[in-house]
Design an enzyme around this catalytic site. Structure first.
Site, PDB file in Angstrom:
ATOM      1  CB  SER A  84       0.360  -5.445  -8.113  1.00 12.52           C
ATOM      2  OG  SER A  84       1.203  -5.404  -7.001  1.00 12.52           O
ATOM      3  CE  LYS A 138       3.164  -2.962  -7.310  1.00  9.05           C
ATOM      4  NZ  LYS A 138       3.748  -4.250  -6.909  1.00  9.05           N
ATOM      5  CE1 TYR A 191       3.963  -0.674  -4.455  1.00  8.79           C
ATOM      6  CE2 TYR A 191       3.746  -1.125  -2.109  1.00  8.79           C
ATOM      7  CZ  TYR A 191       3.814  -1.569  -3.408  1.00  8.79           C
ATOM      8  OH  TYR A 191       3.720  -2.908  -3.675  1.00  8.79           O
ATOM      9  CE1 TYR A 240       2.656  -9.257  -7.932  1.00 11.35           C
ATOM     10  CE2 TYR A 240       1.064 -10.975  -8.412  1.00 11.35           C
ATOM     11  CZ  TYR A 240       1.348  -9.716  -7.955  1.00 11.35           C
ATOM     12  OH  TYR A 240       0.351  -8.920  -7.513  1.00 11.35           O
ATOM     13  CB  VAL A 281      -2.159  -9.887  -3.717  1.00  9.91           C
ATOM     14  CG1 VAL A 281      -0.780 -10.383  -4.078  1.00  9.91           C
ATOM     15  CG2 VAL A 281      -2.112  -8.537  -3.065  1.00  9.91           C
TER      16      VAL A 281
END
Ligand code: GLU
Length: 300
Positions: free
Chosen positions: A64, A67, A191, A243, A261
């Site tokens: 992530s 992103k 993605y 998160y 992660v």
């Protein structure tokens, strides 16, 4: 040894000895196989110093953290129109929550939860084939890090796809609200591949330099984004980058950060330095346990 070099070397040595390292992600076998004992840290200062310690040269799955780069690229393409399709608020929910999406009519809370990042992937597709958008993202990251050796781990991407039932659910759900313009399969192809980019701490810290330096690459002076946009991306990292643990990270560490992660965290000290830390064991919110601790202590 100069002060900063010594401090990072001591951190890496101390962290390598720790026994309470959190649990490595196991939702795909490729992440489950990573040695939990690894610890790497890298800092690139705005005045051009690069400091590495521990396993800072070893590539890991950035997941992530990617992103941040896809959001930067998508904002460059469509500007503030992006915010009609993605919100800017912390979610207070797990990164893959579908309940919130229903309440909010298919508009994800922010670009760093999975649903938001899938919309960003959809924007980057812009009518092209997934492989073109994936190539563009990879070239952008290579450009930011000034390193053409950065690759996408195809095995990780294939595994993400094979097990990505919840991401398919999120994408299909958003499609039903009209918030995906391409087929879910295509947006997810982009993605899954950007989550599978593999980078070392050194490469990640290098790629984050523009955010620490008001949108400009400090080495070349080249403008990547405007100062205002760099500040806004930093604000989203600060409020949404960890998160469900984002509030806690902001409270304890107090700098913009984005975790993944795979156990990596990109941290930005505006005006000073870009930092990357990697320790694969995760805490209860899915953030690198020792990585977040280390960034916290480095803030005193
Ligand atoms: N590829 C992961 C997923 O979609 C991203 C995990 C992460 O948040 O780093 O489940």
């Amino acid at each position: 040894m100069p002060e900063l070099e010594q401090a990072l070397a001591e951190v890496a040595a101390e962290m390598t000895e720790r026994s309470d390292r959190g649990a490595v992600a196991t939702y795909i076998p490729q992440l489950g196989k990573v040695d939990p004992k690894k610890f790497g840290i890298a800092a690139v200062t705005n005045d051009g110093r690069l400091i590495l310690a521990g396993n800072a040269e070893e590539p890991f799955s950035i997941q992530s953290v990617s992103k941040v780069f896809t959001l930067t690229l998508a904002l460059g393409k469509v500007g503030d129109a992006l915010w009609q399709r993605v919100g800017r608020e912390p979610s207070g929910n797990p990164f893959n929550s579908i309940v919130q999406l229903e309440h909010e009519n298919g508009i994800p809370r922010n670009p760093f939860i999975n649903a938001g990042a899938i919309v960003v992937s959809d924007i980057l597709l812009a009518g092209h084939q997934p492989r073109e958008a994936i190539g563009e993202i990879l070239r952008f990251v290579q450009f930011l890090a000034d390193d053409d050796t950065i690759i996408i781990d195809r095995e990780v991407a294939a595994s993400e796809r094979a097990t990505g039932y919840r991401n398919f659910a999120l994408a299909n759900y958003m499609k039903s609200f009209g918030n995906l313009h391409h087929e879910p399969e295509l947006a997810l192809g982009v993605y899954f591949h950007h989550c599978a980019i593999a980078m070392s701490c050194r490469q990640l810290a290098m790629a984050g330099r523009f955010l620490a330096n008001g949108g400009r690459n400090p080495a070349t002076g080249h403008s990547v984004v405007s100062t205002e946009r760099a500040r806004r991306i930093g604000a989203l990292m600060l409020t949404c980058g960890h998160y469900d643990g984002s509030g806690d990270f902001a409270f304890r560490v107090g700098i913009p950060g984005k975790s993944g992660v795979g156990g990596g965290i990109l941290g930005i000290v505006p005006g000073v330095a870009s930092l990357a830390v990697w320790s694969p064991g995760l805490n209860e919110n899915g953030n690198s346990k020792l990585g977040s601790e280390r960034l916290r202590s480095s803030r005193g």
